[in-house]
Design an enzyme around this catalytic site. Structure first.
Site, PDB file in Angstrom:
ATOM      1  N   LYS A 162       0.817  -1.218   0.000  1.00  0.00           N
ATOM      2  CA  LYS A 162       0.000   0.000   0.000  1.00  0.00           C
ATOM      3  C   LYS A 162       0.848   1.265   0.000  1.00  0.00           C
ATOM      4  O   LYS A 162       0.389   2.309  -0.439  1.00  0.00           O
ATOM      5  CB  LYS A 162      -0.980  -0.028   1.160  1.00  0.00           C
ATOM      6  CG  LYS A 162      -2.004  -1.159   0.958  1.00  0.00           C
ATOM      7  CD  LYS A 162      -3.147  -1.113   1.919  1.00  0.00           C
ATOM      8  CE  LYS A 162      -4.200  -2.145   1.570  1.00  0.00           C
ATOM      9  NZ  LYS A 162      -3.781  -3.536   1.888  1.00  0.00           N
TER      10      LYS A 162
HETATM   11  C1  LIG Z   1      -4.463  -4.626   1.462  1.00  0.00           C
HETATM   12  C2  LIG Z   1      -3.701  -5.887   1.316  1.00  0.00           C
HETATM   13  C3  LIG Z   1      -4.122  -6.904   0.455  1.00  0.00           C
HETATM   14  C4  LIG Z   1      -5.425  -6.811  -0.324  1.00  0.00           C
HETATM   15  O1  LIG Z   1      -5.379  -5.824  -1.297  1.00  0.00           O
HETATM   16  P1  LIG Z   1      -6.769  -5.264  -1.920  1.00  0.00           P
HETATM   17  O2  LIG Z   1      -6.368  -4.138  -2.794  1.00  0.00           O
HETATM   18  O3  LIG Z   1      -7.592  -4.826  -0.739  1.00  0.00           O
HETATM   19  O4  LIG Z   1      -7.391  -6.399  -2.637  1.00  0.00           O
HETATM   20  C5  LIG Z   1      -3.319  -8.019   0.315  1.00  0.00           C
HETATM   21  N1  LIG Z   1      -2.170  -8.155   1.008  1.00  0.00           N
HETATM   22  C6  LIG Z   1      -1.741  -7.204   1.851  1.00  0.00           C
HETATM   23  C7  LIG Z   1      -0.488  -7.421   2.598  1.00  0.00           C
HETATM   24  C8  LIG Z   1      -2.471  -6.031   2.023  1.00  0.00           C
HETATM   25  O5  LIG Z   1      -2.043  -5.095   2.856  1.00  0.00           O
END
Ligand SMILES: *Cc1c(COP(=O)(O)O)cnc(C)c1O
Length: 467
Positions: free
Chosen positions: A112
């Site tokens: 993210k």
């Molecule tokens: C947020 C997250 C996901 C999922 O991603 P989305 O965009 O919500 O589908 C998967 N793995 C990790 C480590 C995350 O932080």
């Protein structure tokens, strides 16, 4: 580029407007009015470019007049300077078929950061043009909150109120949020699940009285700019593996359908992606939706991949909008039905259209641990449980000679207990995160009740300026 709401009745906005708005006023999500295309020659031209330059070429068509070239380059350069790897998003071979795209070298050790670090710069640039003060309200299952807090701490014109489900995020995740003591950061632990937190955020945006008092913004992946900033790494990896001549597949550990929707956007822009594999843990609403047309929310079950412990995937609406022929009225009807019954049957023709692009897999705890052990013992790579869910799905779906890239979404040291249980190795925190376990924490605990949370925010947020 102009942006429309998936529910068809909110005003159209430019990129700046869509970035600052978050959720559309009709309850929908902003999407680009059309998918820009990169030609095979444009894609071939990405070979050898740095991550920043790749992101420049992929993002520019979405931004239009909202930013100058130098402004965008400055935002992207500052964002990726905070990454702890010279390749920004390194691509690693596991064997002759499988690859890992490591997206976790940012300050909070999860993918993210890739979007959020740049989103912080976008907010600062856009808000700096006005006297606006943005009140960010977000819900996190762990990683979004920490990434947003690190991207926005200390930025003048932004107050951040981040809700997380108390006791349902890992200690590293919690501390990455609660040890940031900047006065513009407010952590709220709610007594409830992530879905409760997400529903409260949506309710605040939809509470006209409350929303009118503050300039509300979003950092969840309902924010279009975040998804846009995740598209470049699909191009970057695919070009390294032979695109545009050779097609590539991706396996994506999925919760809110944001990351994999960015892959869908890359494909819509012309990147030759053969398959997008949606990997879920036991919280498998997306697997049921894509494999059987059954989009119905169950109870959230806690797993070792908590950032995917989600039953209602907000970005799935963006796909439903495209599947429904980009008809906002039809999409609004489907979503109203889903909100009333927590269930939606996807029509057969739409399900078939999705199946031409997406495959899906439900990966249980045993299969996750087995994939984690395979990577550690056969390939010498210690991966985190979210990545292991993706890799397990990738190994089931890999066919022929198409390269299969699993998105490595978190650093294993974010989830040391689960990694150690699976493979016997306890991963150490990398340099950027040392000291985390000793720092002071600050957060408030509130019930999962709209009135209590609105009152807390109203006491602390800057009022909206008179128009
Ligand atoms: C947020 C997250 C996901 C999922 O991603 P989305 O965009 O919500 O589908 C998967 N793995 C990790 C480590 C995350 O932080």
């Amino acid at each position: 580029m102009c942006y429309l709401s998936t529910r068809g009745s909110a005003p159209e906005l430019d990129f700046e407007g869509a970035t600052l708005a978050g959720l559309a006023s009709d309850g929908g999500l902003y999407v680009p009015a059309a998918w820009p295309r990169l030609s095979p020659a444009d894609i071939a031209g990405l070979a050898g470019l740095s991550y920043v330059e790749t992101a420049m070429r992929v993002c520019t068509p979405f931004i239009g007049q909202s930013l100058g070239e130098a402004e965008l380059r400055a935002i992207l350069t500052a964002a990726y300077a905070s990454f702890g790897h010279a390749a920004t998003v390194p691509l690693k071979a596991l064997d002759e078929r499988h690859w890992l795209l490591e997206l976790f070298h940012g300050p909070t050790l999860a993918f993210k950061d890739v979007a959020m670090q740049a989103l912080g710069g976008l907010f600062e640039t856009f808000l700096g043009r006005t006297a606006r003060q943005l009140t960010i309200i977000g819900a996190t299952s762990g990683d979004t909150g920490s990434a947003a807090i690190h991207a926005l701490a200390g930025r003048d014109r932004v107050q951040v109120f981040m809700l997380h489900p108390r006791g349902r995020v890992s200690e590293v995740q919690r501390r990455q949020m609660t040890t940031v003591l900047s006065p513009n950061i407010h952590n709220i632990a709610i007594d409830g699940t992530f879905d409760d937190a997400q529903a409260l955020v949506k309710a605040m945006f939809n509470d006209r009285g409350f929303a009118a008092r503050f300039d509300l913004g979003a950092v969840n992946s309902i924010n279009w700019a975040r998804l846009m900033l995740q598209i470049p790494y699909y191009f970057h990896a695919a070009v390294r593996l032979g695109a545009p001549e050779r097609a590539v597949s991706f396996a994506v550990p999925t919760g809110n359908f944001g990351d994999v929707f960015a892959g869908y956007a890359a494909r819509a822009m012309g990147l030759p992606i053969e398959r997008l594999v949606v990997a879920t843990n036991e919280n498998d609403i997306l697997h049921r939706a894509l494999s059987a047309g059954d989009y119905s929310a169950g109870q959230v079950a806690p797993t070792d991949s908590p950032s995917m412990d989600i039953q209602v995937s907000s970005n799935f609406e963006r796909l439903l909008f495209d599947l429904a022929g980009r008809d906002g009225t039809a999409c609004a009807g489907m979503m109203a039905g889903f909100e009333a019954r927590k269930a939606l049957a996807i029509p057969g023709d739409q399900q078939a259209a999705a199946a031409a692009i997406f495959a899906s897999e439900r990966v249980d705890a045993d299969a996750m641990r087995q994939a984690l052990r395979w990577a550690a013992t056969q390939c010498g790579e210690v991966i985190d449980p979210h990545t292991a869910v993706g890799l397990a799905a990738a190994r089931r779906q890999a066919t022929g000679t198409t390269p299969m890239v699993t998105l490595a979404t978190a650093h294993p040291a974010k989830f040391p207990d689960a990694v150690e249980r699976a493979c016997g190795i306890r991963p150490a925190l990398p340099a950027q995160a040392r000291g985390l376990m000793d720092r002071e924490e600050r957060y408030s605990t509130l019930p999962a009740e709209l009135a209590a949370i609105e009152a807390f925010i109203a006491d602390r947020a800057a009022p909206r300026l008179a128009a």
